[in-house]
Design a protein around this motif. Structure first.
Motif, PDB file in Angstrom:
ATOM      1  N   LEU A 185      28.900  54.078  81.849  1.00 45.27           N
ATOM      2  CA  LEU A 185      29.982  54.252  80.877  1.00 45.27           C
ATOM      3  C   LEU A 185      29.625  55.261  79.785  1.00 45.27           C
ATOM      4  O   LEU A 185      30.406  55.484  78.867  1.00 45.27           O
ATOM      5  CB  LEU A 185      30.362  52.902  80.272  1.00 45.27           C
ATOM      6  CG  LEU A 185      30.899  51.876  81.276  1.00 45.27           C
ATOM      7  CD1 LEU A 185      31.075  50.520  80.612  1.00 45.27           C
ATOM      8  CD2 LEU A 185      32.195  52.355  81.902  1.00 45.27           C
ATOM      9  N   MET A 186      28.432  55.844  79.910  1.00 47.47           N
ATOM     10  CA  MET A 186      27.959  56.882  79.001  1.00 47.47           C
ATOM     11  C   MET A 186      28.011  56.451  77.537  1.00 47.47           C
ATOM     12  O   MET A 186      28.397  57.224  76.660  1.00 47.47           O
ATOM     13  CB  MET A 186      28.740  58.189  79.220  1.00 47.47           C
ATOM     14  CG  MET A 186      28.509  58.771  80.595  1.00 47.47           C
ATOM     15  SD  MET A 186      29.332  60.332  80.877  1.00 47.47           S
ATOM     16  CE  MET A 186      31.022  59.798  81.132  1.00 47.47           C
ATOM     17  N   PHE A 187      27.641  55.203  77.297  1.00 44.23           N
ATOM     18  CA  PHE A 187      27.550  54.722  75.915  1.00 44.23           C
ATOM     19  C   PHE A 187      26.361  55.398  75.238  1.00 44.23           C
ATOM     20  O   PHE A 187      25.319  55.612  75.862  1.00 44.23           O
ATOM     21  CB  PHE A 187      27.362  53.208  75.855  1.00 44.23           C
ATOM     22  CG  PHE A 187      28.588  52.416  76.219  1.00 44.23           C
ATOM     23  CD1 PHE A 187      29.849  52.800  75.795  1.00 44.23           C
ATOM     24  CD2 PHE A 187      28.466  51.266  76.973  1.00 44.23           C
ATOM     25  CE1 PHE A 187      30.966  52.055  76.110  1.00 44.23           C
ATOM     26  CE2 PHE A 187      29.578  50.508  77.299  1.00 44.23           C
ATOM     27  CZ  PHE A 187      30.830  50.908  76.867  1.00 44.23           C
ATOM     28  N   ASP A 188      26.488  55.690  73.984  1.00 44.32           N
ATOM     29  CA  ASP A 188      25.403  56.291  73.216  1.00 44.32           C
ATOM     30  C   ASP A 188      24.513  55.169  72.675  1.00 44.32           C
ATOM     31  O   ASP A 188      24.453  54.924  71.468  1.00 44.32           O
ATOM     32  CB  ASP A 188      25.968  57.151  72.081  1.00 44.32           C
ATOM     33  CG  ASP A 188      24.892  57.953  71.377  1.00 44.32           C
ATOM     34  OD1 ASP A 188      23.823  58.184  71.994  1.00 44.32           O
ATOM     35  OD2 ASP A 188      25.105  58.335  70.213  1.00 44.32           O
ATOM     36  N   ILE A 189      23.870  54.495  73.608  1.00 46.47           N
ATOM     37  CA  ILE A 189      23.026  53.343  73.278  1.00 46.47           C
ATOM     38  C   ILE A 189      21.695  53.521  74.002  1.00 46.47           C
ATOM     39  O   ILE A 189      21.658  53.917  75.167  1.00 46.47           O
ATOM     40  CB  ILE A 189      23.677  52.017  73.736  1.00 46.47           C
ATOM     41  CG1 ILE A 189      24.999  51.788  73.022  1.00 46.47           C
ATOM     42  CG2 ILE A 189      22.723  50.853  73.529  1.00 46.47           C
ATOM     43  CD1 ILE A 189      25.771  50.597  73.559  1.00 46.47           C
ATOM     44  N   GLU A 190      20.627  53.217  73.321  1.00 43.88           N
ATOM     45  CA  GLU A 190      19.311  53.243  73.938  1.00 43.88           C
ATOM     46  C   GLU A 190      18.796  51.809  74.029  1.00 43.88           C
ATOM     47  O   GLU A 190      18.653  51.130  73.009  1.00 43.88           O
ATOM     48  CB  GLU A 190      18.358  54.091  73.105  1.00 43.88           C
ATOM     49  CG  GLU A 190      17.030  54.319  73.767  1.00 43.88           C
ATOM     50  CD  GLU A 190      16.155  55.283  72.984  1.00 43.88           C
ATOM     51  OE1 GLU A 190      14.929  55.168  73.115  1.00 43.88           O
ATOM     52  OE2 GLU A 190      16.698  56.128  72.239  1.00 43.88           O
ATOM     53  N   LEU A 191      18.565  51.356  75.237  1.00 41.03           N
ATOM     54  CA  LEU A 191      18.065  49.997  75.460  1.00 41.03           C
ATOM     55  C   LEU A 191      16.548  50.018  75.635  1.00 41.03           C
ATOM     56  O   LEU A 191      16.005  50.963  76.207  1.00 41.03           O
ATOM     57  CB  LEU A 191      18.695  49.386  76.707  1.00 41.03           C
ATOM     58  CG  LEU A 191      20.213  49.221  76.696  1.00 41.03           C
ATOM     59  CD1 LEU A 191      20.689  48.713  78.043  1.00 41.03           C
ATOM     60  CD2 LEU A 191      20.629  48.280  75.594  1.00 41.03           C
ATOM     61  N   HIS A 192      15.906  48.974  75.182  1.00 37.21           N
ATOM     62  CA  HIS A 192      14.467  48.844  75.353  1.00 37.21           C
ATOM     63  C   HIS A 192      14.170  47.462  75.923  1.00 37.21           C
ATOM     64  O   HIS A 192      14.478  46.456  75.294  1.00 37.21           O
ATOM     65  CB  HIS A 192      13.737  49.010  74.017  1.00 37.21           C
ATOM     66  CG  HIS A 192      13.900  50.361  73.418  1.00 37.21           C
ATOM     67  ND1 HIS A 192      13.110  51.417  73.777  1.00 37.21           N
ATOM     68  CD2 HIS A 192      14.779  50.827  72.499  1.00 37.21           C
ATOM     69  CE1 HIS A 192      13.496  52.486  73.100  1.00 37.21           C
ATOM     70  NE2 HIS A 192      14.502  52.154  72.315  1.00 37.21           N
ATOM     71  N   GLY A 193      13.605  47.434  77.106  1.00 37.57           N
ATOM     72  CA  GLY A 193      13.182  46.175  77.697  1.00 37.57           C
ATOM     73  C   GLY A 193      11.839  45.763  77.108  1.00 37.57           C
ATOM     74  O   GLY A 193      11.113  46.585  76.551  1.00 37.57           O
TER      75      GLY A 193
END
Length: 132
Positions: free
Chosen positions: A16-24
């Motif tokens: 969805l090309m969200f401007d979010i950076e996820l960190h596991g």
């Protein structure tokens, strides 16, 4: 500790090309290896004493993999044998999937993989994962 949930959300963010950076992050564990969870408080003292067997069986599978065993049915049979030595556990699922896509790894592990597990101990559903 929910590897599948993180993988799904990561794919949604990308697709969805969200401007979010996820960190596991690594699973937080008790000193005996049990994955930390508020539901652990619902285990009886006897169940809590047995609960670390889930992670112990997972680590045995991981060690067999690290020693060269790549045959998925053999690895899963080892895990089930060790876990179900204690009849108190009811295995919901134990699967080995590819880390990047959660696709079925097939009969032989050829790409980075993850062991995904859900098991019931008494009235409590325990979930865990371990990268291979």
């Amino acid at each position: 500790k929910d590897y599948q949930q993180f993988a799904l959300i990561s794919k949604m963010v990308k697709d969805l090309m969200f401007d979010i950076e996820l960190h596991g992050a690594e699973t937080s564990r008790e000193a005996d290896g049990l994955a930390m969870s508020s539901r652990n408080l619902r285990l009886t003292p006897a169940e809590r004493a047995l609960a670390p067997r889930l992670f112990q069986a997972m680590r045995s599978l991981q060690q067999a993999f690290q020693q060269g065993e790549k045959h998925v049915p053999t690895l899963l049979a080892l895990f089930q044998k060790l876990l179900l030595e204690s009849s108190e556990f009811r295995l919901e699922y134990a699967e080995i999937r590819e880390q990047s896509t959660l696709a079925d790894s097939g009969e032989q592990i050829q790409n980075p993989a993850v062991l995904l597990v859900a098991a019931h101990l008494g009235a409590v559903r325990l979930i865990d994962n371990l990268e291979l």
